[in-house]
Enzyme design. Structure first.
Site, PDB file in Angstrom:
ATOM      1  N   ARG A   5       0.680  -1.055   0.012  1.00 52.00           N
ATOM      2  CA  ARG A   5      -0.033  -0.098   0.235  1.00 52.00           C
ATOM      3  C   ARG A   5       0.924   1.188  -0.028  1.00 52.00           C
ATOM      4  O   ARG A   5       0.347   2.339  -0.497  1.00 52.00           O
ATOM      5  CB  ARG A   5      -0.820   0.015   1.058  1.00 52.00           C
ATOM      6  CG  ARG A   5      -1.958  -0.815   0.867  1.00 52.00           C
ATOM      7  CD  ARG A   5      -3.130  -0.926   2.039  1.00 52.00           C
ATOM      8  NE  ARG A   5      -4.278  -1.423   1.691  1.00 52.00           N
ATOM      9  CZ  ARG A   5      -5.281  -1.962   2.609  1.00 52.00           C
ATOM     10  NH1 ARG A   5      -4.995  -1.907   3.897  1.00 52.00           N
ATOM     11  NH2 ARG A   5      -6.278  -2.688   2.354  1.00 52.00           N
TER      12      ARG A   5
ATOM     13  N   GLY B 149     -12.618  -4.388   1.237  1.00 55.29           N
ATOM     14  CA  GLY B 149     -13.829  -3.912   1.378  1.00 55.29           C
ATOM     15  C   GLY B 149     -14.239  -2.948   0.254  1.00 55.29           C
ATOM     16  O   GLY B 149     -15.463  -2.834  -0.285  1.00 55.29           O
TER      17      GLY B 149
ATOM     18  N   GLY C 218      -7.678  -7.372   0.925  1.00 51.53           N
ATOM     19  CA  GLY C 218      -6.398  -7.214   1.592  1.00 51.53           C
ATOM     20  C   GLY C 218      -5.672  -8.427   1.812  1.00 51.53           C
ATOM     21  O   GLY C 218      -4.334  -8.469   1.527  1.00 51.53           O
TER      22      GLY C 218
END
Ligand code: ADP
Ligand code: MG
Length: 404
Positions: free
Chosen positions: A37, A384, A360
């Site tokens: 990320r 999500g 994730g």
């Protein structure tokens, strides 16, 4: 698409730009263990720095309780971000206090700072709009403009995602723009055959996606912990495997709907069943309709799809033009039960069409197995968020940026 981009913010040289990133990465012993990320945030940050902006990065990490908690400090992230940028990152020990104010004040053109974890402040995730707004106003003092680039949080109505974007001139960063481009292709114009591979731990997390995607896909492959609810819905015993009894009816309805629509729901034909939930558990490969027939009997726990299923899934992935994959095929954290996830990842990395990995844990799984993000068409940074997008939901953090 009317998403506001960074260009809409005009000349940013010398201006303070707050960038909401999603730097929520796993950290062990004070070191970032998967920097996916952080890497995904670099294009936007570099672009702003090259324009001479004063970049103030904000992010959350984990789920602290609205108060400072050293376990969730972003300090190790500042360190890693600095290494990846090849430039110093000034770190502020608080989010909206004196340290942050001083750090932002001292920032020079083309330089970057990271403020401490947003969620050390109760206002960030408060259900109360006024509390969120008050916190967002304190953040807004640090910027002349705001760039939203934390795709992983756009489904949340949180102060730094939603209210802050209303208080300052705001636009989406390039990570969000890229994510949307890819996810939009998956819902609007997928090339066929279009296959969705679902796994992970809970069916209930993924029901919305199944409902929304069933009319759009050609094949739905089911692995991971949710496969047992599907097997049970078909009348098979699943031993002590993960099972969501309360979802059986819904799953039966999906199986029925799929039949009517001509969508192929592909369930495992074999499963690796372990005697306990542990890395070194003794295990046997059993046929999917006889999961209690092994040495563990009804105490057996299915922890991975079996080799026959893995080969079949890989084949179906290879012969697809578009694949969206969410959720590991097994408990990949235990190497003995990572084979199914590896087989799907391998097929996905080789397929010529558009291969998208969302989620994730799925992204972490493919990296842990040694794949790089560019082995796939796209690795979504938002679990999500990407699921809710594919469910057709409206995402507050995107709406506030002009989308759709
Ligand atoms: P993502 O974050 O990619 O959406 P999920 O959070 O839904 O994925 O699921 C990831 C988790 O699912 C992993 O931690 C993995 O261990 C777990 N899992 C996969 N297969 C099984 C299984 N058979 N039994 C229990 N847990 C499983
Ligand atoms: Mg997960």
């Amino acid at each position: 698409m009317t998403l506001r981009t960074i260009e809409s913010l005009g000349d940013l040289a010398g201006r303070r730009v707050i960038v909401r990133c999603d730097l929520n990465v796993p950290i062990s012993d004070g070191v970032v263990s998967d920097d996916g990320r952080i890497r995904a945030s670099l294009p936007t940050l570099n672009a702003l720095l090259h324009r001479g902006a004063r970049v103030v990065v904000i992010s959350h990490l984990g789920r602290p309780d609205g108060a400072p908690d050293a376990r969730y400090s972003l300090k190790p992230v500042a360190q890693r971000l600095s290494e990846l940028l090849g430039a110093p990152v000034a770190f502020a020990e608080d989010t909206v206090g004196a340290a942050a104010a001083g750090t932002v004040e001292a920032l020079e053109d083309g330089r970057i700072a990271l403020l401490e974890n947003l969620r050390f402040n109760a206002g960030e995730t408060s259900k109360d709009e006024t509390e969120r707004r008050t916190f967002a106003e304190r953040l807004a003092r640090f910027g002349d403009a705001m760039v939203s680039d934390g795709f992983g949080v756009v489904h949340r109505k949180q102060a730094s995602v939603y209210e802050l974007a209303q208080l300052l001139p705001s636009a989406a960063g390039s990570l969000i723009a890229t994510e949307l481009e890819v996810l939009d292709r998956l819902t609007e114009t997928p090339e066929r055959p279009y296959t969705v591979v679902l796994g992970g731990s809970k069916v209930s997390d993924k029901l919305g996606v199944i409902a929304h995607l069933l009319p759009r896909v050609d094949r739905l492959l089911v692995g991971g912990g949710m496969l047992f609810t599907f097997l049970k819905a078909q009348g098979h015993s699943v031993g002590a495997s993960l099972l969501e009894e309360d979802q059986l009816e819904t799953v039966r309805a999906y199986l029925e709907e799929a039949r009517e629509r001509g969508v192929e729901i592909v369930l495992p034909t074999d499963v690796a069943v372990a005697e306990s939930f542990s890395a070194d558990a003794a295990h046997t490969v059993l046929p999917a309709d006889d999961l209690e027939g092994g040495p563990a009997g009804p105490a057996g726990i299915g922890l991975d799809i079996g080799p026959e299923t893995a080969a079949r899934f890989a084949e179906l992935v290879s012969t697809s033009a578009t694949v969206f994959w969410n959720g590991p095929m097994g408990v990949f954290e235990f190497p003995a039960f990572a084979a199914g996830t590896r087989a799907v990842a391998e097929a996905l990395s080789k397929m010529p069409g558009l291969a998208v990995v969302g989620g994730g844990d799925s992204a972490a799984a493919v990296r842990a197995l040694g794949y790089r993000d560019d082995d796939f068409g796209h690795v979504s940074t938002g679990g999500g968020a990407s699921l809710e997008f594919l469910e057709g939901k409206k995402l507050p953090g995107l709406e506030v940026l002009g989308w759709p």
